[in-house]
Design a protein around this motif. Structure first.
Motif, short mmCIF file in Angstrom:
data_model
loop_
_atom_site.label_atom_id
_atom_site.label_comp_id
_atom_site.label_asym_id
_atom_site.label_seq_id
_atom_site.Cartn_x
_atom_site.Cartn_y
_atom_site.Cartn_z
N HIS A 129 0.82 -1.22 0.00
CA HIS A 129 0.00 0.00 0.00
C HIS A 129 0.85 1.27 0.00
CE1 HIS A 129 -2.55 -2.92 2.54
NE2 HIS A 129 -2.93 -3.04 1.28
N PRO A 130 1.81 1.38 -0.92
CA PRO A 130 2.58 2.62 -0.98
C PRO A 130 1.73 3.77 -1.49
CG PRO A 130 3.02 1.34 -2.93
CD PRO A 130 2.13 0.49 -2.05
N ARG A 131 2.20 4.98 -1.30
CA ARG A 131 1.49 6.12 -1.87
C ARG A 131 1.75 6.23 -3.37
NH1 ARG A 131 2.50 11.58 1.14
NH2 ARG A 131 0.76 12.16 -0.24
N ALA A 132 2.87 5.66 -3.82
CA ALA A 132 3.21 5.75 -5.24
C ALA A 132 3.93 4.49 -5.69
CB ALA A 132 4.09 6.98 -5.50
N LEU A 133 3.83 4.21 -6.99
CA LEU A 133 4.50 3.07 -7.61
C LEU A 133 5.23 3.58 -8.84
CD1 LEU A 133 4.81 -0.11 -7.79
CD2 LEU A 133 2.79 -0.05 -9.28
N LEU A 134 6.47 3.15 -9.03
CA LEU A 134 7.29 3.52 -10.19
C LEU A 134 7.95 2.26 -10.72
CD1 LEU A 134 9.01 5.32 -12.10
CD2 LEU A 134 10.54 5.74 -10.16
N LEU A 135 7.60 1.86 -11.94
CA LEU A 135 8.21 0.70 -12.58
C LEU A 135 8.69 1.11 -13.97
CD1 LEU A 135 5.53 -2.03 -11.72
CD2 LEU A 135 7.71 -1.61 -10.54
N GLU A 136 9.87 0.62 -14.34
CA GLU A 136 10.40 0.95 -15.67
C GLU A 136 10.82 -0.31 -16.38
OE1 GLU A 136 13.76 0.85 -16.83
OE2 GLU A 136 14.70 0.13 -14.98
N ASN A 137 10.76 -0.26 -17.73
CA ASN A 137 11.12 -1.41 -18.53
C ASN A 137 11.54 -0.93 -19.92
OD1 ASN A 137 10.79 -4.32 -19.75
ND2 ASN A 137 10.44 -4.52 -17.54
N VAL A 138 11.78 -1.87 -20.81
CA VAL A 138 12.25 -1.53 -22.15
C VAL A 138 11.13 -0.96 -23.01
CG1 VAL A 138 14.16 -3.17 -22.16
CG2 VAL A 138 11.88 -3.91 -22.88
N ARG A 139 11.55 -0.36 -24.11
CA ARG A 139 10.60 0.26 -25.03
C ARG A 139 9.60 -0.76 -25.59
NH1 ARG A 139 12.47 4.35 -29.77
NH2 ARG A 139 10.41 5.02 -30.47
N GLY A 140 10.02 -2.02 -25.70
CA GLY A 140 9.15 -3.03 -26.28
C GLY A 140 7.80 -3.15 -25.59
N LEU A 141 7.73 -2.85 -24.30
CA LEU A 141 6.47 -2.93 -23.58
C LEU A 141 5.45 -1.92 -24.09
CD1 LEU A 141 4.76 -4.11 -21.33
CD2 LEU A 141 6.01 -2.70 -19.68
#
Length: 444
Positions: A129-141
């Motif tokens: 239950h965070p206040r924010a979520l940050l996920l990163e991945n490759v351009r293909g997504l």
């Protein structure tokens, strides 16, 4: 270690301008060598936990963040850490989950790939239950192939109480002399979302030559100025590679060709800059050192914290290069982190609106909103799309990579219904467990 004990040992957090800010606690998964961790730290976050599978990267993290906040092992293994211990105590969950399931260079199996942890990371928000979520991945997504996957992520986050959006960010727009597009997801609670805006692009004025000329001349090379003029563009995307594929070089054949146009030998890395008697670049192109690659990834020479981080980089040349080559550029993480902090602190006028949800797979939208079996004609009519049989079957084949598609014969032809999402979300019987058990030595 309990969260309250770890948080009690955190260092004072200063932002980029040296101003002390309130502790904003970050929990980072698949942390690698800490490019994202460094950027988030400089934005104003302090790590309550960083989890990483690779032993060399974990050693680098411990040296830079402290032993007490680093866990080494499979991020989904409860014996490594228990997400429930961090519930309602974290401001930001962040991570760069494995990219092969979405990489254009791979088979793009998405949720059907045992390495996929994106969906698991989304479910983690429902536990922590965070206040924010940050996920990163490759351009293909960001490709059309994964439109339904992306929509499923947005829908699930909405169920968990978040508003989310995707954005393709170029590292070169954040003063990093490298292309490196990354597809980034940010999710916030509805009360914070109106204050979020994606960081504005600030294209770099640097090139490979201007960024590395001083390092290239450090060994007395007489042709460094000449080389700097030849290397007059930003770098192609640096490829860190994996334990499965060779040693330290600058990527596949096409990448090496791009480096060759910049008068860089991409077949390997150098232990040191060219010496005084090294040949001119037109005769023999120099190789980059790990430190040069780090500069192209956004580690800044005039930033003491950046240089401290690099000094603590663990392992030999190949291990160190992979850690840097696979990192999220710190300046990009810093910019996104600052935008998230501004939203959490409700800075600005609060004018942001909910992101558009109409740019995704219409066939998936129809199937996911219906519990009935539908024929192709009915699906296309409800989706407002015109496809021939071949086009429809191709779209369904893409959906079947990520979702279980049930098919029933009817008098009007085959009818379809979508059911389970195939991605790993923590289920005990998933193929990921066997993959990790059998391939542990090759997973990075």
């Amino acid at each position: 270690m309990a969260l309250r004990q770890a948080c009690g040992q955190m260092r004072v957090v200063r932002n980029r301008d040296g101003i002390i800010v309130r502790h904003l606690k970050a929990l980072e998964i698949c942390a690698g060598a800490g490019g994202q961790a460094l950027g988030l730290e400089q934005a104003g976050f302090s790590h309550a936990l960083a989890v990483e599978l690779d032993s060399w990267a974990a050693k680098t993290l411990r040296a830079n963040l402290g032993d007490e906040v680093v866990r080494e092992g499979d991020v989904a293994d409860r014996s490594v850490w228990d997400p429930a211990e961090y519930a309602d105590q974290i401001d930001l969950v962040a991570g760069g989950v494995p990219c092969p399931p979405f990489s254009i260079a791979g088979r793009q199996r998405g949720a059907n790939d045992e390495r996929d942890l994106f969906a698991w990371a989304v479910e983690l928000a429902g536990v922590v239950h965070p206040r924010a979520l940050l996920l990163e991945n490759v351009r293909g997504l960001s490709a059309p192939r994964f439109a339904a996957y992306r929509q499923h992520v947005l829908d699930r986050l909405e169920q968990l109480g978040y508003v989310a959006d995707w954005r393709l960010l170029q590292a070169s727009d954040f003063d990093v002399p490298q292309l490196r597009p990354r597809f980034v997801l940010v999710a916030l609670r509805p009360e914070d979302w109106p204050f979020f805006s994606w960081p504005a692009p600030q294209p770099t004025a640097e090139t490979v030559g201007s960024a590395l000329k001083e390092q290239m001349s450090a060994g007395g090379w007489r042709h460094a100025e000449e080389w700097g003029r030849l290397a007059n563009r930003i770098a192609p995307t640096i490829v860190g590679g994996s334990k499965k594929h060779g040693g330290a070089d600058l990527g596949p054949t096409r990448a090496k060709a791009a480096w060759r146009e910049l008068s860089v030998d991409g077949l390997g890395l150098a232990d040191a800059p060219p010496g005084a008697d090294a040949l001119p670049p037109a005769v023999k192109a120099p190789r980059l050192t790990v430190e040069m690659v780090a500069r192209l990834q956004g580690w800044e020479e005039n930033d003491p914290r950046h240089q401290e981080w690099l000094a603590n980089l663990a392992g030999g040349k190949t291990a160190r290069y992979r850690q840097i080559g696979n990192a999220f550029p710190p300046p990009v993480a810093r910019a996104v982190g600052q935008a998230i902090i501004s939203a959490l602190q409700h800075k600005g006028e609060g004018l942001s609106v909910a992101p558009r949800q109409d740019l995704h797979d219409g066939i998936y939208r129809v199937l996911s909103n219906s519990k009935r079996f539908l024929t192709s004609e009915r699906i296309l009519a409800l989706a407002g799309e015109r496809l021939d049989r071949e086009g429809f079957e191709k779209r369904m084949a893409h959906l079947a990579e990520d979702f279980v598609i049930e098919v029933r014969k009817t008098q009007s032809g085959p009818a379809y219904r979508i059911s389970d999402f195939k991605a790993f979300t923590g289920q005990a019987g998933h193929a990921r467990h066997e993959y990790l058990r059998s391939s542990r030595s090759r997973v990075s």
